[in-house]
Design a protein around this motif. Structure first.
Motif, PDB file in Angstrom:
ATOM      1  N   UNK A 234       0.846  -1.187   0.000  1.00 49.12           N
ATOM      2  CA  UNK A 234       0.000   0.000   0.000  1.00 49.12           C
ATOM      3  C   UNK A 234       0.884   1.241   0.000  1.00 49.12           C
ATOM      4  N   UNK A 235       0.549   2.175  -0.857  1.00 48.32           N
ATOM      5  CA  UNK A 235       1.187   3.482  -0.902  1.00 48.32           C
ATOM      6  C   UNK A 235       0.067   4.510  -0.917  1.00 48.32           C
ATOM      7  N   UNK A 236       0.143   5.512  -0.057  1.00 42.61           N
ATOM      8  CA  UNK A 236      -0.880   6.540  -0.004  1.00 42.61           C
ATOM      9  C   UNK A 236      -0.241   7.854   0.404  1.00 42.61           C
ATOM     10  N   UNK A 237      -0.596   8.909  -0.313  1.00 46.46           N
ATOM     11  CA  UNK A 237       0.013  10.206  -0.033  1.00 46.46           C
ATOM     12  C   UNK A 237      -0.896  11.317  -0.544  1.00 46.46           C
ATOM     13  N   UNK A 238      -0.874  12.459   0.162  1.00 49.06           N
ATOM     14  CA  UNK A 238      -1.584  13.655  -0.303  1.00 49.06           C
ATOM     15  C   UNK A 238      -0.662  14.441  -1.217  1.00 49.06           C
ATOM     16  N   UNK A 239      -1.254  15.039  -2.247  1.00 54.82           N
ATOM     17  CA  UNK A 239      -0.513  15.848  -3.203  1.00 54.82           C
ATOM     18  C   UNK A 239      -1.224  17.185  -3.372  1.00 54.82           C
ATOM     19  N   UNK A 240      -0.454  18.218  -3.719  1.00 54.57           N
ATOM     20  CA  UNK A 240      -1.072  19.505  -3.997  1.00 54.57           C
ATOM     21  C   UNK A 240      -1.945  19.362  -5.238  1.00 54.57           C
ATOM     22  N   UNK A 241      -3.033  20.061  -5.234  1.00 58.74           N
ATOM     23  CA  UNK A 241      -3.989  19.975  -6.338  1.00 58.74           C
ATOM     24  C   UNK A 241      -3.542  20.885  -7.475  1.00 58.74           C
ATOM     25  N   UNK A 242      -2.381  20.540  -8.039  1.00 55.47           N
ATOM     26  CA  UNK A 242      -1.771  21.291  -9.132  1.00 55.47           C
ATOM     27  C   UNK A 242      -1.260  20.301 -10.168  1.00 55.47           C
ATOM     28  N   UNK A 243      -0.909  20.808 -11.337  1.00 55.49           N
ATOM     29  CA  UNK A 243      -0.323  19.949 -12.373  1.00 55.49           C
ATOM     30  C   UNK A 243       0.967  19.308 -11.853  1.00 55.49           C
ATOM     31  N   UNK A 244       1.715  20.048 -11.075  1.00 54.27           N
ATOM     32  CA  UNK A 244       2.954  19.496 -10.499  1.00 54.27           C
ATOM     33  C   UNK A 244       2.650  18.338  -9.540  1.00 54.27           C
TER      34      UNK A 244
ATOM     35  N   UNK B 154       1.823  15.274 -11.629  1.00 54.42           N
ATOM     36  CA  UNK B 154       3.040  14.670 -12.190  1.00 54.42           C
ATOM     37  C   UNK B 154       3.800  13.888 -11.135  1.00 54.42           C
ATOM     38  N   UNK B 155       3.918  14.462  -9.938  1.00 52.08           N
ATOM     39  CA  UNK B 155       4.629  13.777  -8.859  1.00 52.08           C
ATOM     40  C   UNK B 155       3.910  12.486  -8.475  1.00 52.08           C
ATOM     41  N   UNK B 156       2.590  12.522  -8.422  1.00 51.33           N
ATOM     42  CA  UNK B 156       1.818  11.310  -8.108  1.00 51.33           C
ATOM     43  C   UNK B 156       2.110  10.216  -9.132  1.00 51.33           C
ATOM     44  N   UNK B 157       2.098  10.576 -10.416  1.00 57.08           N
ATOM     45  CA  UNK B 157       2.383   9.604 -11.484  1.00 57.08           C
ATOM     46  C   UNK B 157       3.782   9.017 -11.330  1.00 57.08           C
ATOM     47  N   UNK B 158       4.755   9.862 -11.074  1.00 59.21           N
ATOM     48  CA  UNK B 158       6.139   9.378 -10.943  1.00 59.21           C
ATOM     49  C   UNK B 158       6.301   8.462  -9.739  1.00 59.21           C
ATOM     50  N   UNK B 159       5.664   8.800  -8.625  1.00 57.82           N
ATOM     51  CA  UNK B 159       5.796   7.958  -7.434  1.00 57.82           C
ATOM     52  C   UNK B 159       5.074   6.630  -7.599  1.00 57.82           C
ATOM     53  N   UNK B 160       3.959   6.609  -8.320  1.00 53.26           N
ATOM     54  CA  UNK B 160       3.294   5.340  -8.630  1.00 53.26           C
ATOM     55  C   UNK B 160       4.230   4.472  -9.459  1.00 53.26           C
ATOM     56  N   UNK B 161       4.896   5.069 -10.443  1.00 53.96           N
ATOM     57  CA  UNK B 161       5.825   4.320 -11.289  1.00 53.96           C
ATOM     58  C   UNK B 161       6.964   3.725 -10.466  1.00 53.96           C
ATOM     59  N   UNK B 162       7.522   4.519  -9.564  1.00 58.95           N
ATOM     60  CA  UNK B 162       8.628   4.047  -8.722  1.00 58.95           C
ATOM     61  C   UNK B 162       8.157   2.921  -7.805  1.00 58.95           C
TER      62      UNK B 162
END
Length: 159
Positions: A25-35, A38-46
């Protein structure tokens, strides 16, 4: 980063497991921005690569694209100023489940099977859920329990 939803600042290292076995399980809050998207996508990939779903494979690319579309939709359609979105990734056995929660309750997606046809009127976006519908084995959405907003989820088989 958190690997568990216990506290926003905790990290949990899970023991190494064979690919596609056990539960991660991986779960994290991200800022509601394009950045943030992108960070969410990259961390899912990792995370997928660390968990035995390697870069460059069909399952890896599918789950990352689904996560990217859901995160982007949360930013584009679920954004509330000053509020973040949460992405959760769970890999259990041969299944990956991506959940993205935002705090905008009045804008909800159509139910699966009720998406509009991808006609010429969708010239500026509007294809994210069509991609999710085509790539995921199942998807849907539900109101966030005990909080304003919604959670859009998608499940992808990991053969």
């Amino acid at each position: 980063m958190t690997s568990n939803n216990l506290t926003p600042t905790s990290t949990t290292q899970l023991p190494a497991l064979s690919p596609y076995l056990g539960s991660r399980i991986f779960s994290l809050r991200f800022t509601s921005t394009a950045r943030g998207a992108r960070l969410a996508r990259r961390l899912v990939a990792v995370r997928l690569d660390e968990w035995g779903v390697p870069y460059g494979t069909g399952p890896h690319e599918t789950v990352v694209l689904v996560a990217s579309e859901l995160a982007t939709n949360a930013v584009r359609h679920g954004h509330v100023p000053g509020r973040d979105f949460r992405l959760s990734l769970r890999v259990t056995g041969g299944l990956a489940r991506v959940e993205v929660s935002d705090t905008r309750a009045e804008r909800v997606p159509p139910r699966p099977g009720k998406l509009p046809d991808p006609g010429p009127e969708l010239t500026d976006g509007g294809r994210g859920l069509l991609l999710v519908d085509a790539l995921a084995d199942r998807w849907g959405w539900c109101p966030r329990p005990g909080a304003p907003g919604k959670t859009v989820w998608a499940e992808c088989a990991l053969p």
